[in-house]
Scaffold this motif. Structure first.
Motif, PDB file in Angstrom:
ATOM      1  N   LEU A 160      35.710  21.986  75.091  1.00  0.00           N
ATOM      2  CA  LEU A 160      35.325  22.464  76.414  1.00  0.00           C
ATOM      3  C   LEU A 160      36.304  21.962  77.472  1.00  0.00           C
ATOM      4  CD1 LEU A 160      33.348  23.889  78.323  1.00  0.00           C
ATOM      5  CD2 LEU A 160      32.003  21.793  78.344  1.00  0.00           C
ATOM      6  N   SER A 161      36.701  20.705  77.391  1.00  0.00           N
ATOM      7  CA  SER A 161      37.648  20.152  78.359  1.00  0.00           C
ATOM      8  C   SER A 161      38.996  20.867  78.282  1.00  0.00           C
ATOM      9  CB  SER A 161      37.846  18.663  78.114  1.00  0.00           C
ATOM     10  OG  SER A 161      36.656  17.978  78.334  1.00  0.00           O
ATOM     11  N   ALA A 162      39.443  21.169  77.065  1.00  0.00           N
ATOM     12  CA  ALA A 162      40.711  21.880  76.897  1.00  0.00           C
ATOM     13  C   ALA A 162      40.638  23.287  77.501  1.00  0.00           C
ATOM     14  CB  ALA A 162      41.087  21.949  75.425  1.00  0.00           C
ATOM     15  N   CYS A 163      39.510  23.942  77.313  1.00  0.00           N
ATOM     16  CA  CYS A 163      39.341  25.288  77.858  1.00  0.00           C
ATOM     17  C   CYS A 163      39.338  25.256  79.378  1.00  0.00           C
ATOM     18  CB  CYS A 163      38.049  25.900  77.332  1.00  0.00           C
ATOM     19  SG  CYS A 163      37.747  27.566  77.930  1.00  0.00           S
ATOM     20  N   VAL A 164      38.622  24.301  79.972  1.00  0.00           N
ATOM     21  CA  VAL A 164      38.563  24.198  81.426  1.00  0.00           C
ATOM     22  C   VAL A 164      39.932  23.846  81.991  1.00  0.00           C
ATOM     23  CG1 VAL A 164      37.587  22.841  83.318  1.00  0.00           C
ATOM     24  CG2 VAL A 164      36.114  23.667  81.490  1.00  0.00           C
ATOM     25  N   ASP A 165      40.659  22.950  81.336  1.00  0.00           N
ATOM     26  CA  ASP A 165      41.999  22.593  81.798  1.00  0.00           C
ATOM     27  C   ASP A 165      42.951  23.784  81.735  1.00  0.00           C
ATOM     28  OD1 ASP A 165      41.175  20.039  82.318  1.00  0.00           O
ATOM     29  OD2 ASP A 165      41.912  19.229  80.412  1.00  0.00           O
ATOM     30  N   ALA A 166      42.806  24.604  80.698  1.00  0.00           N
ATOM     31  CA  ALA A 166      43.665  25.785  80.570  1.00  0.00           C
ATOM     32  C   ALA A 166      43.367  26.795  81.666  1.00  0.00           C
ATOM     33  CB  ALA A 166      43.473  26.426  79.201  1.00  0.00           C
ATOM     34  N   GLN A 167      42.098  26.882  82.091  1.00  0.00           N
ATOM     35  CA  GLN A 167      41.726  27.837  83.126  1.00  0.00           C
ATOM     36  C   GLN A 167      42.153  27.382  84.509  1.00  0.00           C
ATOM     37  OE1 GLN A 167      40.525  30.885  82.599  1.00  0.00           O
ATOM     38  NE2 GLN A 167      40.781  30.376  80.452  1.00  0.00           N
ATOM     39  N   SER A 168      42.212  26.080  84.731  1.00  0.00           N
ATOM     40  CA  SER A 168      42.551  25.601  86.062  1.00  0.00           C
ATOM     41  C   SER A 168      44.012  25.880  86.410  1.00  0.00           C
ATOM     42  CB  SER A 168      42.263  24.106  86.185  1.00  0.00           C
ATOM     43  OG  SER A 168      43.109  23.378  85.321  1.00  0.00           O
ATOM     44  N   GLY A 169      44.860  26.096  85.417  1.00  0.00           N
ATOM     45  CA  GLY A 169      46.258  26.410  85.679  1.00  0.00           C
ATOM     46  C   GLY A 169      46.467  27.817  86.192  1.00  0.00           C
ATOM     47  N   LYS A 170      45.497  28.686  85.936  1.00  0.00           N
ATOM     48  CA  LYS A 170      45.616  30.068  86.389  1.00  0.00           C
ATOM     49  C   LYS A 170      45.193  30.150  87.850  1.00  0.00           C
ATOM     50  CE  LYS A 170      44.661  31.911  81.832  1.00  0.00           C
ATOM     51  NZ  LYS A 170      43.781  32.716  81.003  1.00  0.00           N
ATOM     52  N   SER A 171      46.028  30.718  88.673  1.00  0.00           N
ATOM     53  CA  SER A 171      45.710  30.816  90.096  1.00  0.00           C
ATOM     54  C   SER A 171      45.204  32.218  90.421  1.00  0.00           C
ATOM     55  CB  SER A 171      46.935  30.499  90.940  1.00  0.00           C
ATOM     56  OG  SER A 171      47.946  31.441  90.661  1.00  0.00           O
ATOM     57  N   ARG A 172      44.717  32.355  91.630  1.00  0.00           N
ATOM     58  CA  ARG A 172      44.251  33.660  92.086  1.00  0.00           C
ATOM     59  C   ARG A 172      45.434  34.603  92.266  1.00  0.00           C
ATOM     60  NH1 ARG A 172      40.674  33.748  97.112  1.00  0.00           N
ATOM     61  NH2 ARG A 172      40.780  35.916  96.560  1.00  0.00           N
ATOM     62  N   LYS A 173      45.133  35.846  92.308  1.00  0.00           N
ATOM     63  CA  LYS A 173      46.181  36.836  92.547  1.00  0.00           C
ATOM     64  C   LYS A 173      46.745  36.628  93.946  1.00  0.00           C
ATOM     65  CE  LYS A 173      43.858  40.061  89.545  1.00  0.00           C
ATOM     66  NZ  LYS A 173      43.022  41.236  89.461  1.00  0.00           N
ATOM     67  N   PRO A 174      48.048  36.631  94.097  1.00  0.00           N
ATOM     68  CA  PRO A 174      48.625  36.310  95.399  1.00  0.00           C
ATOM     69  C   PRO A 174      48.371  37.364  96.467  1.00  0.00           C
ATOM     70  CG  PRO A 174      50.315  36.987  93.864  1.00  0.00           C
ATOM     71  CD  PRO A 174      49.041  36.872  93.074  1.00  0.00           C
ATOM     72  N   TRP A 175      47.977  38.566  96.092  1.00  0.00           N
ATOM     73  CA  TRP A 175      47.809  39.610  97.087  1.00  0.00           C
ATOM     74  C   TRP A 175      46.386  39.698  97.602  1.00  0.00           C
ATOM     75  CZ3 TRP A 175      44.546  42.833  94.522  1.00  0.00           C
ATOM     76  CH2 TRP A 175      44.651  42.878  93.145  1.00  0.00           C
ATOM     77  N   GLY A 176      45.492  38.777  97.239  1.00  0.00           N
ATOM     78  CA  GLY A 176      44.160  38.722  97.829  1.00  0.00           C
ATOM     79  C   GLY A 176      43.142  39.559  97.092  1.00  0.00           C
ATOM     80  N   SER A 177      41.938  39.523  97.603  1.00  0.00           N
ATOM     81  CA  SER A 177      40.843  40.238  96.964  1.00  0.00           C
ATOM     82  C   SER A 177      40.739  41.659  97.498  1.00  0.00           C
ATOM     83  CB  SER A 177      39.535  39.501  97.209  1.00  0.00           C
ATOM     84  OG  SER A 177      39.183  39.600  98.571  1.00  0.00           O
ATOM     85  N   ILE A 178      39.917  42.440  96.843  1.00  0.00           N
ATOM     86  CA  ILE A 178      39.736  43.827  97.255  1.00  0.00           C
ATOM     87  C   ILE A 178      39.042  43.890  98.615  1.00  0.00           C
ATOM     88  CG2 ILE A 178      37.568  44.090  95.996  1.00  0.00           C
ATOM     89  CD1 ILE A 178      38.494  46.993  95.420  1.00  0.00           C
ATOM     90  N   ASN A 179      38.132  42.947  98.873  1.00  0.00           N
ATOM     91  CA  ASN A 179      37.436  42.953 100.170  1.00  0.00           C
ATOM     92  C   ASN A 179      38.396  42.637 101.311  1.00  0.00           C
ATOM     93  OD1 ASN A 179      34.858  43.645  99.207  1.00  0.00           O
ATOM     94  ND2 ASN A 179      34.638  41.568  98.432  1.00  0.00           N
TER      95      ASN A 179
END
Length: 80
Positions: free
Chosen positions: A50-69
């Motif tokens: 579980l810790s490895a999975c959470v650490d792998a996800q934290s490296g992914k950032s949001r899309k730089p162009w923002g949300s649809i809203n």
């Protein structure tokens, strides 16, 4: 602190297949804890997974162009 009446908004949580990347690992770890009376020493392998999975996800950032809203709000400003 609400939205203005009549503004464009899409509830992104209703899109059906929202990915929950570490859900299976978390469920496995919680089941192990419940079976072993909250003794996490017996569930170390699942805890590490579980810790490895959470650490792998934290490296992914949001899309730089923002949300649809964000883009819907930009378009509605230009429309006025």
């Amino acid at each position: 602190m609400g939205r203005k009446a009549g503004s464009l908004y899409i509830n992104s949580k209703k899109f059906g297949t929202i990915q929950k990347p570490c859900m299976q690992e978390m469920i496995s770890f919680l089941n192990c804890l419940s079976l072993n009376k909250n003794d996490d020493g017996k569930c170390m392998r699942l805890k590490e997974r579980l810790s490895a999975c959470v650490d792998a996800q934290s490296g992914k950032s949001r899309k730089p162009w923002g949300s649809i809203n964000y883009h819907l709000q930009r378009l509605s400003r230009g429309r006025k």
